[in-house]
Design an enzyme around this catalytic site. Structure first.
Site, mmCIF file in Angstrom:
data_model
loop_
_atom_site.group_PDB
_atom_site.id
_atom_site.type_symbol
_atom_site.label_atom_id
_atom_site.label_comp_id
_atom_site.label_asym_id
_atom_site.label_seq_id
_atom_site.Cartn_x
_atom_site.Cartn_y
_atom_site.Cartn_z
ATOM 1 N N HIS A 34 4.709 -5.101 -19.940
ATOM 2 C CA HIS A 34 5.369 -4.235 -18.941
ATOM 3 C C HIS A 34 5.324 -2.754 -19.368
ATOM 4 O O HIS A 34 6.373 -2.132 -19.570
ATOM 5 C CB HIS A 34 6.828 -4.677 -18.718
ATOM 6 C CG HIS A 34 7.398 -4.108 -17.438
ATOM 7 N ND1 HIS A 34 8.426 -4.680 -16.748
ATOM 8 C CD2 HIS A 34 7.080 -2.977 -16.741
ATOM 9 C CE1 HIS A 34 8.715 -3.952 -15.684
ATOM 10 N NE2 HIS A 34 7.916 -2.907 -15.658
ATOM 11 N N GLU A 37 11.366 -11.428 -18.289
ATOM 12 C CA GLU A 37 10.979 -10.606 -19.453
ATOM 13 C C GLU A 37 12.119 -10.486 -20.450
ATOM 14 O O GLU A 37 13.272 -10.419 -20.033
ATOM 15 C CB GLU A 37 10.567 -9.204 -18.972
ATOM 16 C CG GLU A 37 9.289 -9.232 -18.171
ATOM 17 C CD GLU A 37 8.972 -7.889 -17.524
ATOM 18 O OE1 GLU A 37 9.665 -6.895 -17.804
ATOM 19 O OE2 GLU A 37 8.034 -7.855 -16.716
ATOM 20 N N VAL A 39 1.089 -5.656 -11.286
ATOM 21 C CA VAL A 39 1.700 -4.506 -11.968
ATOM 22 C C VAL A 39 3.009 -4.131 -11.271
ATOM 23 O O VAL A 39 3.542 -3.050 -11.476
ATOM 24 C CB VAL A 39 0.751 -3.270 -11.989
ATOM 25 C CG1 VAL A 39 -0.392 -3.464 -12.957
ATOM 26 C CG2 VAL A 39 0.249 -2.928 -10.589
ATOM 27 N N GLY A 40 3.497 -5.047 -10.399
ATOM 28 C CA GLY A 40 4.753 -4.776 -9.672
ATOM 29 C C GLY A 40 5.934 -5.289 -10.480
ATOM 30 O O GLY A 40 6.381 -4.642 -11.438
ATOM 31 N N ARG A 41 6.417 -6.459 -10.109
ATOM 32 C CA ARG A 41 7.498 -7.118 -10.850
ATOM 33 C C ARG A 41 7.155 -8.598 -10.956
ATOM 34 O O ARG A 41 6.543 -9.173 -10.050
ATOM 35 C CB ARG A 41 8.833 -6.969 -10.113
ATOM 36 C CG ARG A 41 9.423 -5.565 -10.173
ATOM 37 C CD ARG A 41 9.984 -5.247 -11.570
ATOM 38 N NE ARG A 41 10.570 -3.931 -11.632
ATOM 39 C CZ ARG A 41 9.931 -2.823 -12.005
ATOM 40 N NH1 ARG A 41 8.649 -2.879 -12.341
ATOM 41 N NH2 ARG A 41 10.549 -1.667 -12.054
ATOM 42 N N LEU A 97 0.848 -1.200 0.000
ATOM 43 C CA LEU A 97 0.000 0.000 0.000
ATOM 44 C C LEU A 97 0.883 1.250 0.000
ATOM 45 O O LEU A 97 0.766 2.113 0.852
ATOM 46 C CB LEU A 97 -0.957 -0.019 1.202
ATOM 47 C CG LEU A 97 -2.208 0.839 1.062
ATOM 48 C CD1 LEU A 97 -3.099 0.373 -0.074
ATOM 49 C CD2 LEU A 97 -3.011 0.844 2.370
ATOM 50 N N GLY A 98 1.770 1.326 -1.018
ATOM 51 C CA GLY A 98 2.570 2.543 -1.227
ATOM 52 C C GLY A 98 1.770 3.488 -2.109
ATOM 53 O O GLY A 98 0.535 3.430 -2.139
ATOM 54 N N SER A 150 1.072 -4.999 3.759
ATOM 55 C CA SER A 150 2.200 -4.111 3.478
ATOM 56 C C SER A 150 3.274 -4.451 4.494
ATOM 57 O O SER A 150 3.012 -5.205 5.437
ATOM 58 C CB SER A 150 1.741 -2.665 3.702
ATOM 59 O OG SER A 150 2.024 -1.874 2.586
ATOM 60 N N ARG A 151 4.473 -3.867 4.312
ATOM 61 C CA ARG A 151 5.528 -4.103 5.299
ATOM 62 C C ARG A 151 5.050 -3.713 6.704
ATOM 63 O O ARG A 151 5.296 -4.390 7.672
ATOM 64 C CB ARG A 151 6.756 -3.255 4.953
ATOM 65 C CG ARG A 151 7.869 -4.044 4.329
ATOM 66 C CD ARG A 151 8.940 -3.125 3.890
ATOM 67 N NE ARG A 151 8.404 -1.942 3.210
ATOM 68 C CZ ARG A 151 9.103 -0.837 2.951
ATOM 69 N NH1 ARG A 151 10.349 -0.756 3.326
ATOM 70 N NH2 ARG A 151 8.566 0.171 2.308
ATOM 71 N N ILE A 158 1.427 3.616 -5.372
ATOM 72 C CA ILE A 158 0.618 2.944 -6.406
ATOM 73 C C ILE A 158 -0.578 2.238 -5.759
ATOM 74 O O ILE A 158 -1.723 2.370 -6.203
ATOM 75 C CB ILE A 158 1.477 1.948 -7.213
ATOM 76 C CG1 ILE A 158 2.562 2.696 -7.989
ATOM 77 C CG2 ILE A 158 0.611 1.112 -8.162
ATOM 78 C CD1 ILE A 158 3.589 1.821 -8.669
ATOM 79 N N ALA A 165 2.633 -0.616 -17.951
ATOM 80 C CA ALA A 165 1.587 0.039 -17.147
ATOM 81 C C ALA A 165 1.905 1.486 -16.846
ATOM 82 O O ALA A 165 1.027 2.331 -16.783
ATOM 83 C CB ALA A 165 1.382 -0.732 -15.843
HETATM 84 O O1 LIG Z 1 7.847 -0.950 -14.250
HETATM 85 C C1 LIG Z 1 7.973 0.208 -14.337
HETATM 86 C C2 LIG Z 1 8.365 1.026 -13.238
HETATM 87 O O2 LIG Z 1 8.927 0.504 -12.257
HETATM 88 O O3 LIG Z 1 8.124 2.242 -13.326
#
Ligand SMILES: O=CC(=O)O
Length: 321
Positions: free
Chosen positions: A285, A267, A236-238, A158-159, A180-181, A161, A287
Site C-alpha cells: 500500500h 491490511e 491501486v484503490g482499496r 475514471l476519476g 464509473s459512477r 487517478i 502506490a
Molecule cells: O492509499 C492511499 C491514498 O488513498 O492516497
C-alpha cells in the site's frame, strides 16, 4: 508564552516527521503514537476538548464515535487520496471541514498501477526471482509473458487517478474502456455501466475507484470469471473493492491470469496463499508515496492547516454538500 493550536496526529502519515520539523513553531502536534503517550492515555487526558484539527493517514479509521470525543473539532486533514477511513456523514452533520490530497497523488498512483500491470503481464518480479535462484549455470527456460501493447484495459473508476492511468496506457498502445459512477462526456473511451460486461471485453482491469457502500466487492467472482484465464487485474484503490477470498480462489484455480496488488482487504495482513503464487505481484500500500509526493503533501497539509487556523478557505476541501 505563545499557545499554538493543537493538532492531533493519527496514523501517523508518512510526511509527519518532515511536517513536524517545518511547522512545530506554528502548531502543537500531539501524536498519541509516540512512545510517551498512548492513544488511551491521550483520550483520557485533558487534550480532547481543545483539539481543533486532526491530521491522519488512511491507516487510521475515524469513526463517528471517535470524532465525538472532540467537541471543538473543525478540520480533518488526511494525507490520502481515499477518504473511506473517515465517517464523512458525521463530518457533514457537524460541519467539520475535511481536506484531502486533491489530485496531488494521482500521477504516482497511476505510475504504480501501470508498473504493476507490466510486472504481472511481463513477469518482471517473477523473472527477477528466477535469475536469483538459478544463477548457478544451466539453461534458462523462463515462461513467456503477455504483450501489453494493443490490449484492452478496463479502468474501474475514471476519476483523476483513472484518467492518469488511461493517459499512460494509451501511450503503450492499449485500448481504454471504463466503468464509473457516471459516463463522462469529456472522454470518448467506451463506457460500460455493467462491470461484468467491462470485464468480458477487457484483457486487464485496473481498479482505481473509491471504496464506499456501493463499491465494496465491486469485483466479485462473476467479474473475475468474466475477465478470464488470460485476464489480469491490478488494484491501486482499496482492498475492499475486491472480494479477496474469491480473488485468491480464482488465482489458485487458474481462473484469471494474474494480479498486481497494492492494497488488501485486511491490511497489513496478506492472505498466505498469495505469497506462494508466481503470477501475483504484491506491494505494501505505497502506490501514492514517492520522495516527491511526500514533500508536496507536507506543503499541502501545512497550507491546509495554516488556512484553517487563519480562517481562510482550505486549499483542498472535500465537498460534503
Ligand atoms: O492509499 C492511499 C491514498 O488513498 O492516497
Amino acid at each position: 508564552m505563545e499557545v499554538f493550536p493543537k493538532v492531533l496526529v493519527l496514523g501517523p502519515p508518512t510526511c509527519y516527521e518532515t511536517l513536524q520539523h517545518i511547522y512545530s513553531h506554528k502548531f502543537n502536534f500531539i501524536n498519541p503514537n509516540s512512545s510517551d503517550l498512548s492513544l488511551h492515555q491521550f483520550i483520557i487526558s485533558n487534550h480532547p476538548p481543545s483539539i481543533r484539527a486532526i491530521l491522519c493517514s488512511a491507516s487510521f479509521t475515524l469513526t463517528a464515535d471517535f470524532l465525538r470525543l472532540f467537541p471543538s473539532l473543525g478540520l480533518v486533514v488526511t494525507t490520502s487520496a481515499g477518504t473511506d477511513h473517515i465517517d464523512l456523514n458525521e463530518c457533514r452533520r457537524r460541519q467539520i471541514n475535511v481536506a484531502g490530497a486533491g489530485g496531488l497523488l494521482s500521477e504516482d498512483v497511476a505510475d504504480k498501477a501501470v508498473a504493476l500491470l507490466i510486472d504481472t503481464m511481463r513477469k518482471i518480479s517473477a523473472a527477477d526471482r528466477y535469475v536469483r535462484t538459478r544463477n548457478h549455470g544451466g539453461e534458462w527456460d523462463f515462461p513467456l509473458g503477455y504483450k501489453l501493447s494493443g490490449k484492452r484495459v478496463g479502468i474501474v473508476g475514471l476519476g483523476s487517478i483513472g484518467m492518469e492511468v488511461a493517459k499512460r496506457l494509451e501511450s503503450f498502445g492499449c485500448i481504454i474502456l471504463y466503468h464509473s459512477r457516471h459516463q463522462r462526456s469529456s472522454v470518448s473511451y467506451p463506457f460500460y455501466s455493467s462491470i461484468v460486461d467491462l470485464a468480458t471485453n477487457s484483457n486487464a482491469l485496473v481498479i482505481c475507484c473509491a471504496l464506499n457502500e456501493q463499491t465494496k466487492h465491486i469485483i466479485n467472482s462473476e467479474v473475475l470469471l468474466a475477465l478470464g484465464k488470460e485476464g489480469f487485474i491490478v488494484n491501486v484503490g482499496r482492498g475492499g473493492l475486491i472480494d479477496e477470498n474469491q480473488l485468491v480462489k480464482c488465482l489458485i484455480e487458474g481462473e484469471i491470469g494474474g494480479a498486481g496488488l497494492d492494497v488488501f482487504e485486511n491490511e497489513p495482513h496478506v492472505p498466505q496463499e498469495l505469497l506462494a503464487l508466481d503470477n501475483v505481484v504484491l506491494s505494501p500500500h505505497c502506490a501514492a508515496f514517492t520522495s516527491e509526493s511526500v514533500m508536496s503533501l507536507c506543503e499541502l497539509v501545512g497550507g491546509n492547516l495554516e488556512s484553517f487556523f487563519s480562517n481562510m478557505p482550505i486549499i483542498t476541501p472535500l465537498m460534503l454538500d
